[in-house]
Design a protein around this motif. Structure first.
Motif, PDB file in Angstrom:
ATOM      1  N   GLU A 107      -0.753  -1.510  -1.061  1.00  0.00           N
ATOM      2  CA  GLU A 107      -2.006  -0.824  -0.746  1.00  0.00           C
ATOM      3  C   GLU A 107      -1.921   0.658  -1.077  1.00  0.00           C
ATOM      4  O   GLU A 107      -2.897   1.253  -1.543  1.00  0.00           O
ATOM      5  CB  GLU A 107      -2.365  -1.009   0.729  1.00  0.00           C
ATOM      6  CG  GLU A 107      -2.808  -2.410   1.098  1.00  0.00           C
ATOM      7  CD  GLU A 107      -4.036  -2.868   0.305  1.00  0.00           C
ATOM      8  OE1 GLU A 107      -4.929  -2.025   0.065  1.00  0.00           O
ATOM      9  OE2 GLU A 107      -4.079  -4.052  -0.073  1.00  0.00           O
ATOM     10  N   ALA A 108      -0.741   1.268  -0.857  1.00  0.00           N
ATOM     11  CA  ALA A 108      -0.575   2.684  -1.184  1.00  0.00           C
ATOM     12  C   ALA A 108      -0.716   2.906  -2.682  1.00  0.00           C
ATOM     13  O   ALA A 108      -1.348   3.873  -3.132  1.00  0.00           O
ATOM     14  CB  ALA A 108       0.785   3.180  -0.695  1.00  0.00           C
ATOM     15  N   SER A 109      -0.137   1.992  -3.481  1.00  0.00           N
ATOM     16  CA  SER A 109      -0.236   2.119  -4.937  1.00  0.00           C
ATOM     17  C   SER A 109      -1.677   1.922  -5.401  1.00  0.00           C
ATOM     18  O   SER A 109      -2.185   2.664  -6.255  1.00  0.00           O
ATOM     19  CB  SER A 109       0.683   1.094  -5.615  1.00  0.00           C
ATOM     20  OG  SER A 109       2.043   1.353  -5.315  1.00  0.00           O
ATOM     21  N   MET A 110      -2.353   0.911  -4.844  1.00  0.00           N
ATOM     22  CA  MET A 110      -3.749   0.668  -5.216  1.00  0.00           C
ATOM     23  C   MET A 110      -4.630   1.846  -4.802  1.00  0.00           C
ATOM     24  O   MET A 110      -5.531   2.259  -5.546  1.00  0.00           O
ATOM     25  CB  MET A 110      -4.244  -0.628  -4.578  1.00  0.00           C
ATOM     26  CG  MET A 110      -3.534  -1.878  -5.094  1.00  0.00           C
ATOM     27  SD  MET A 110      -4.101  -3.402  -4.302  1.00  0.00           S
ATOM     28  CE  MET A 110      -5.763  -3.523  -4.953  1.00  0.00           C
ATOM     29  N   GLN A 111      -4.364   2.380  -3.620  1.00  0.00           N
ATOM     30  CA  GLN A 111      -5.149   3.516  -3.137  1.00  0.00           C
ATOM     31  C   GLN A 111      -4.948   4.734  -4.035  1.00  0.00           C
ATOM     32  O   GLN A 111      -5.899   5.476  -4.330  1.00  0.00           O
ATOM     33  CB  GLN A 111      -4.735   3.863  -1.704  1.00  0.00           C
ATOM     34  CG  GLN A 111      -5.543   4.984  -1.057  1.00  0.00           C
ATOM     35  CD  GLN A 111      -6.967   4.567  -0.751  1.00  0.00           C
ATOM     36  OE1 GLN A 111      -7.280   3.394  -0.753  1.00  0.00           O
ATOM     37  NE2 GLN A 111      -7.837   5.540  -0.499  1.00  0.00           N
ATOM     38  N   LEU A 112      -3.701   4.947  -4.482  1.00  0.00           N
ATOM     39  CA  LEU A 112      -3.412   6.071  -5.367  1.00  0.00           C
ATOM     40  C   LEU A 112      -4.199   5.947  -6.670  1.00  0.00           C
ATOM     41  O   LEU A 112      -4.789   6.916  -7.156  1.00  0.00           O
ATOM     42  CB  LEU A 112      -1.908   6.138  -5.654  1.00  0.00           C
ATOM     43  CG  LEU A 112      -1.444   7.230  -6.623  1.00  0.00           C
ATOM     44  CD1 LEU A 112      -1.778   8.610  -6.080  1.00  0.00           C
ATOM     45  CD2 LEU A 112       0.053   7.104  -6.900  1.00  0.00           C
TER      46      LEU A 112
END
Length: 787
Positions: A578-583
């Motif tokens: 989720e952190a990667s997608m959010q970035l």
């Protein structure tokens, strides 16, 4: 009174630039002139002082500073004549110095004590520490010369302000310094030059005033004889208000100004034991908002947060105060007072002994409250309140700024994220709103609001998708659930060593079954069922065992910590994903927001973006969106060229983000080409624009179905990392874009051969074709193709 010599400049010989003599002759001349017109009784006093002055053993009344200690009686008489009778030398800051204030030879107790205690920490505003002594004295000399000989006083600021921070109270203090030069005679060697003050004024804007004056009026041509009178006036109150006013004018961010405001209020109060809190009343839907940064400087809100007081309690407490705003003063908060008073109980737990709440009004409407508090008993009297009264209108203005900024931020988000009322289309909504208002006035029945329609708009659609996001989610879920089950199994085995229960064996068996079940494939349904198993069977048993067998607490707590969604190891892979997608999504959205602001400068267009697993956007451009600005297809072509180039820049952007991702992800990039104009209308029920007409709806259908389209006759997805896919129906549509692609290849944005592909039929859609070109990543690593 004091005759001790106070060295202003220590060892610095500044006055040697001009010849000076300490002399009482100007005073003698002044008294002799006054004898001609004064009342006989007062004249007798002047004669008495003249007799004392005649006792000076000096030619032309010129004396040395060191000799004046013998003439204290004479100096006291001079002080008596030159000051009001009501002035107390214990409180009046008054002194006599050499012509250029270099040495003070006579001073009141108040001045002497102030100088000896604060000389090292005080400084004059507008002067740097390294040069302020020389600069001060040179300004003083030239100001005196210009005023005396040229009647010109606008070169330098007449009033100087001395400021320092009290080492005990840590509060700022401000004093105005006034130098009375009435008793100084100036002698000039030679002729005075004629000055062109207009020309000098122009040069002085460059900050070279002293340098310019030194060239025109060299100080070695002048001699100063006499003495200077220095007085200090406490202007702390006035300066505190001025500082508050400056904060309002100079700080665009009210939140950043709050600490400066609080410091000014402390200075105004003049009591180091008083602390201040400020609390603007921000409301949303007529309900108070406490979690804004603007409320962080309220001691009540801070104390309630640290005490874990429920928001509902604070809402009720402050809402009751809003209904009946009034000054609330508690000089001393005792345990007895706090028993039945929630607010006092919160305040007392924070270590506060005295608390006052004062309502602040803006245009007769409650805007917030000011808090006074102290850890000691505090008397709030009329004197203190009158000091603070001057600050209340400025504080009210600051609160209103915060309220307006908060409301504006909410309104901006609503327009950007929900209502889609961008400036390019706002004018149309304004017209509809005006027609609606006119209908309300001119009709007995409620009018129907018009539909906002823009006709003959050229659409552009783009999609940036995170490749295999569903698969990546399932993989992350599987890994997390596997980690959870391993941790749980280890915990149950460890607990079994201390607690002999057959139910524990059964749970271990169930956990092993679950491990087998999720080993091949995991979906969200498995997660729901596993969650039910944990909530209904595992968690109650472990909590019961932990309470009855403290020896198991450590291992059971370790398991419960592992299943914390925000920090537990059982959610780690999903958090990383989720952190990667959010970035990616945040970076792409930020790029598009900046880009659309630039696009509007060429020709107004409607730009709407929305998130799926990536980011998609619609752009509509045409004459009807800007009736007053002639539309030409050159603007459309410019937009289409931008669309391809922006996809390259977004591809490079997301590729460059990989190094910052714990879970590296790739993006795909697609453009749907539709050359024919369409009509769009605003759907009031869904608060968004949509297409109109059967033919136009086909455009929307294609948009929603082409994200996973395959290349005809293969199992290969059209969209691939490192590529830009352009989907179209008509070969004529492709021709224009092939020119853009060739241009961008020459510019280094794209590389390789252009693929011209037929696509598989979709439900209700056939005849689709595509161009596919390769992104030139320059220094970025090219992602591998994924089928």
């Amino acid at each position: 009174m004091h005759t001790e010599i106070l060295e202003i400049n220590q060892d610095q010989c500044v006055v040697c630039q001009v010849e000076t003599r300490l002399s009482f002759k100007p005073l003698v001349e002044h008294l002799q002139e006054r004898l001609k017109t004064e009342h006989p009784i007062k004249a007798q006093f002047y004669k008495f002082l003249l007799e004392k002055l005649s006792e000076l053993q000096a030619t032309d009344y010129i004396v040395k500073v060191a000799d004046l200690e013998r003439y204290q009686e004479m100096l006291v008489l001079i002080y008596t004549i030159l000051t009001p009778l009501v002035a107390s030398e214990k409180e009046f800051f008054w002194a006599m110095s050499t012509p250029v204030p270099d040495k003070i030879f006579f001073s009141t107790d108040a001045f002497y004590n102030f100088y000896t205690n604060n000389a090292e920490v005080a400084h004059v505003e507008g002067f740097e520490e390294t040069d302020h002594i020389e600069k001060k004295q040179l300004q003083f000399i030239y100001q005196l010369i210009l005023k005396r000989f040229y009647n010109f006083t606008s070169v330098f600021k007449d009033e100087k302000v001395l400021t320092y921070t009290d080492p005990v109270s840590h509060l700022n203090k401000y004093f105005s310094i006034h130098a009375d030069t009435s008793f100084i005679n100036i002698f000039v060697d030679g002729e005075l030059p004629v000055l062109d003050f207009e020309k000098i004024g122009e040069q002085m804007h460059e900050g070279r005033e002293l340098e310019i004056l030194a060239d025109i009026l060299p100080l070695h041509h002048f001699r100063l004889e006499g003495f200077t009178i220095l007085t200090l006036t406490d202007i702390t109150m006035t300066r505190a208000i001025d500082n508050l006013r400056s904060v309002l004018v100079e700080h665009a961010d009210e939140r950043a100004a709050y600490p400066l405001v609080i410091q000014s209020l402390k200075t105004l109060a003049g009591n180091a034991e008083i602390e201040f809190g400020i609390m603007p009343f921000l409301t949303l839907n007529d309900k108070l908002v406490f979690d804004s940064d603007d409320c962080k400087d309220s001691v009540l809100m801070d104390a309630a947060s640290k005490a874990g007081i429920a928001d509902e309690v604070m809402y009720a407490l402050v809402e009751e105060y809003r209904k009946n705003p009034r000054p609330i003063i508690y000089t001393k908060i005792t345990d007895e007072k706090a028993v039945d008073n929630v607010m006092l109980r919160i305040i007392k737990q924070a270590g506060i002994c005295a608390y006052t709440l004062i309502p602040i009004y803006y245009n007769k409407k409650l805007a917030g409250a000011m808090e006074l508090h102290s850890t000691k008993e505090l008397i709030i009297d009329e004197v203190l309140l009158s000091k603070l009264q001057r600050a209340l209108p400025l504080l009210a203005q600051l609160f209103q700024y915060s309220i307006d900024r908060f409301n504006s931020a909410i309104d901006s988000i609503l327009k950007d994220k929900f209502t889609a009322l961008q400036p390019s289309v706002q004018w149309k909504f304004n017209e509809v709103a005006l027609n609606y208002l006119r209908g309300l006035k001119n009709s007995d029945r409620l009018p129907v609001i018009d539909t906002v329609v823009f006709e003959n708009m050229y659409p552009l659609f783009g999609a940036i998708d995170i490749r295999n996001s569903t698969i990546e989610r399932n993989i992350a879920l599987q890994e997390d659930l596997s980690q959870l089950l391993n941790t749980l199994c280890d915990a149950l085995v460890a607990v079994k060593k201390h607690v002999d229960m057959n139910l524990i064996d059964k749970l271990i068996y169930n956990v092993k079954e679950w491990k087998v079940r999720i080993s091949d494939y995991t979906n969200s349904n498995d997660e729901v069922m596993l969650r039910a198993f944990l909530d209904n069977e595992v968690d109650p048993l472990l909590k019961h065992i932990r309470s009855g067998h403290p020896v198991t607490a450590a291992v059971i707590n370790e398991y419960f910590n592992s299943v914390r969604e925000e920090s537990g190891i059982a959610y780690q892979k999903r958090r990383e994903l989720e952190a990667s997608m959010q970035l990616i999504n945040t970076s792409v959205s930020h790029y598009l927001e900046k880009a659309q602001a630039m696009l509007q400068k060429s020709y107004p267009c409607y730009f709407s973006k929305f998130r799926t697993d990536g980011v998609e956007y619609d752009i509509y451009i045409g004459q009807s969106i800007a009736p007053e600005m002639p539309f030409n297809e050159v603007y459309l072509k410019n937009l289409r060229l931008w669309q391809i180039r922006s996809m390259v820049e977004i591809a490079r952007l997301t590729a460059g983000l990989s190094k910052n991702m714990i879970k590296p992800l790739h993006t795909t990039h697609m453009i749907f080409i539709h050359s024919n104009p369409i009509n769009i209308s605003f759907r009031n029920d869904e608060r968004r624009f949509d297409v109109e007409g059967a033919y136009n709806i086909r455009y929307e259908v294609v948009k929603k179905r082409i994200d996973k389209v395959l290349v005809k006759g293969t199992a290969e997805r059209l969209t691939q990392p490192g590529k830009i896919a352009l989907v179209y129906f008509n070969q004529n549509e492709a021709g224009e874009y092939l020119e853009y692609i060739q241009y961008l290849q020459e510019q280094g944005y794209l590389t390789g051969a252009v693929e011209q592909l037929d696509l598989e039929e979709l439900q209700g859609v056939s005849g689709l074709k595509a161009l596919r070109t390769t992104v030139n990543y320059v220094d970025a690593e090219l992602p591998e193709s994924i089928d």
